[in-house]
Design an enzyme around this catalytic site. Structure first.
Site, short mmCIF file in Angstrom:
data_model
loop_
_atom_site.label_atom_id
_atom_site.label_comp_id
_atom_site.label_asym_id
_atom_site.label_seq_id
_atom_site.Cartn_x
_atom_site.Cartn_y
_atom_site.Cartn_z
N ARG A 26 0.80 -1.23 0.00
CA ARG A 26 0.00 0.00 0.00
C ARG A 26 0.83 1.28 0.00
O ARG A 26 0.44 2.27 -0.60
CB ARG A 26 -0.91 -0.03 1.23
N THR A 117 30.76 -19.56 5.34
CA THR A 117 29.68 -19.90 6.25
C THR A 117 28.42 -19.17 5.78
O THR A 117 28.49 -18.28 4.92
CB THR A 117 30.03 -19.50 7.69
N SER A 118 27.27 -19.54 6.35
CA SER A 118 26.01 -18.94 5.91
C SER A 118 26.03 -17.42 6.00
O SER A 118 25.46 -16.72 5.17
CB SER A 118 24.85 -19.50 6.74
N HIS A 165 3.83 26.29 24.64
CA HIS A 165 2.82 25.53 25.39
C HIS A 165 1.47 25.57 24.67
O HIS A 165 0.43 25.35 25.29
CB HIS A 165 2.66 26.09 26.82
N GLN A 247 30.49 -14.91 14.16
CA GLN A 247 29.90 -15.47 12.95
C GLN A 247 29.18 -14.38 12.16
O GLN A 247 29.09 -14.43 10.94
CB GLN A 247 28.92 -16.59 13.30
N SER A 295 -14.47 13.11 4.82
CA SER A 295 -15.25 12.31 5.77
C SER A 295 -16.44 11.70 5.05
O SER A 295 -17.08 12.36 4.22
CB SER A 295 -15.74 13.19 6.93
N ARG A 335 27.68 -15.93 18.26
CA ARG A 335 26.35 -15.60 17.74
C ARG A 335 25.32 -16.60 18.25
O ARG A 335 25.65 -17.72 18.65
CB ARG A 335 26.30 -15.52 16.21
N ARG A 344 14.70 -10.07 10.00
CA ARG A 344 13.96 -10.13 8.73
C ARG A 344 12.83 -9.10 8.72
O ARG A 344 12.50 -8.54 7.68
CB ARG A 344 13.33 -11.51 8.54
#
Length: 490
Positions: A26, A117-118, A165, A247, A295, A335, A344
């Site tokens: 959206r 490594t990953s 204020h 890691q 409205s 880690r 994510r």
């Protein structure tokens, strides 16, 4: 953002029967949505595997040109269905894509992800995405500042009632008030640019950051391991990489990134709250399209929906800082995996939200409407009280007694205030002064004494100096993108 075991396999179907994030469906721009898309992420993983193989080949590992070319030819050939099926079996998203890439690169399959490594693909891709997301946000923020600077310059001299204020205070100018907004956004622009430029690559560090696997590949040649790290970092377009990692790269980076985006959210919330209050006072309004409905029940309404959207999303953006704060605090030793699912969501949402509020604020700033007559009327209601000290000084110069004059004005002011508060009438203090013979020595000076421009101090000069010395130099690197108009989605 990538690691094993935190995805359920095949992606949920999109469409009207499944939840989709409003940020993507959206609000946010297609460009920002693409940066955080699955296609961009997994394509970048493949690019990182290619860069690693190229650097390893250059440094003497037995990788052929044919293997390199095969990888190059298949960077965009991603079988998402196969990858989802692989992950369902393996419960590991990186290995699922290693296998999927290897399926379309059979000759190179044996050397894909060699020594890595990953987090080599996961964290380095995240850093590339963060950098590219900043590159989308920075010109948008610069454009907002530019539009508001134009607005401030044009109305630098227009007196308006100031509020402290949310009570009437000394006069300022419409342009000077706008510069309060601009100053906050300039701080945001400088901070975002600094953090973007300071981003460091995780680089080629291995499982716990020791580079042990690469030292083994290069038979203990420490210099080649250093060169490998440097070569891949340069291929990815980073000036430097972390020397020390576990890691993962330190999650303090995510704190800093989202902290600045949260700060931007606070700036936008303040600006749009001011605009909403001014809309209620009928002094200023955001753009309102010819067919727009304010409205469903009250046809006359012109609700500040754009500013309300900014405030609504800015609140969400400000709360997201709690995610990386807590994530960084619980990363045990080298880690843990409890960062992955969280990151994510929060990293993507933060940038998509910031993107949305900047698009919306640019649209607002390109069409702000000011109503000088309403502003003038409100000034007339409050200025007589503010001018009493000037009137007293003028009477003293004309030979009057300061204490006598003060008492006369006090009594007349109380009477005028009663008309305003108890009867709902207009402030008639000046009419009372004009009708009182005591003030006859200065009756001819009243128009001058009540000139609103004499109550705004150095506001207009401050606007000019601020724009010339601080704002325009800051915007100079973004001149080439200044003409782009904001495009709202819904």
């Amino acid at each position: 953002m990538a690691e094993r075991g935190d995805r359920g396999g095949e992606q949920a179907a999109c469409g009207h029967d499944s939840y989709r994030s409003p940020l993507a469906s959206r609000y946010a721009s297609p460009e920002m949505c693409f940066v955080f898309s699955e296609r961009y992420k997994f394509r970048t993983w493949r690019q990182l595997w290619l860069w690693l193989a190229e650097a390893e080949q250059t440094l003497g590992l037995p990788i052929t040109d044919e293997q390199i070319q095969e990888m190059k030819s298949n960077l965009d050939n991603i079988d998402f269905k196969m990858a989802a099926e692989e992950e369902k079996q393996l419960r590991h998203d990186v290995m699922a894509h290693v296998h999927t890439f290897g399926h379309c690169c059979p000759k190179a399959a044996a050397i894909i992800h060699l020594g890595a490594t990953s987090c080599y693909v996961g964290d380095n891709t995240d850093l590339i995405i963060l950098r590219n997301a900043f590159d989308l946000l920075l010109p948008k923020l610069a454009r907002v500042i530019s539009r508001l600077a134009d607005f401030a310059k044009e109305r630098a001299d227009l007196p308006t009632l100031g509020f402290t204020h949310f009570q009437p205070a000394q006069l300022t100018t419409v342009g000077k008030r706008c510069c309060l907004w601009i100053q906050d956004l300039c701080m945001d622009l400088q901070n975002l640019k600094r953090v973007r430029d300071d981003l460091r690559f995780r680089g080629v560090k291995g499982t716990t950051g020791t580079q042990a696997s690469f030292l083994q590949l290069f038979e203990g040649d420490d210099q080649k391991v250093e060169q490998l790290d440097k070569m891949v970092t340069e291929k990815a377009g980073f000036k430097r990489a972390f020397i020390i990692t576990g890691q993962t790269y330190t999650r303090k980076v995510d704190i800093e990134v989202l902290s600045l985006l949260a700060s931007l959210g606070a700036s936008v919330h303040k600006i749009c709250t001011d605009i909403r209050l001014l809309a209620n006072l009928k002094e200023m309004e955001e753009p309102f399209e010819k067919q727009q409905i304010g409205s469903s029940a009250m046809p006359y309404k012109r609700n500040p929906m754009r500013s309300e959207r900014c405030c609504s999303l800015a609140r969400h953006l400000m709360t997201l800082i709690m995610d990386p704060l807590q994530t960084a605090s619980v990363q045990w030793f080298e880690r843990t995996l409890d960062d992955s699912a969280n990151r994510r969501i929060c990293l993507a949402e933060a940038f998509l939200t910031a993107d949305t509020i900047l698009n919306t604020l640019q649209n607002i700033s390109e069409g702000l409407v000011v109503y000088p007559k309403v502003i003038e009327r409100r000034i007339r209601q409050e200025l007589p009280f503010m001018a009493t000290e000037n009137i007293i000084m003028a009477m003293v110069k004309a030979g009057g007694n300061r204490q006598d004059c003060h008492e006369k004005i006090r009594v007349l002011s109380q009477q005028a205030a009663a008309v305003v508060k108890q009867e709902g009438g207009d402030n008639d203090l000046i009419e009372r002064i004009q009708a009182d013979a005591y003030f006859s020595p200065i009756h001819s000076q009243l128009d001058h004494l009540l000139d609103p421009t004499s109550f705004t101090g150095r506001a207009s000069q401050q606007v000019q100096r601020f724009l010339e010395e601080e704002v325009y130099p800051l915007l100079k690197p973004y001149e080439s993108v200044m003409k782009v108009k904001a495009e709202l989605r819904l």
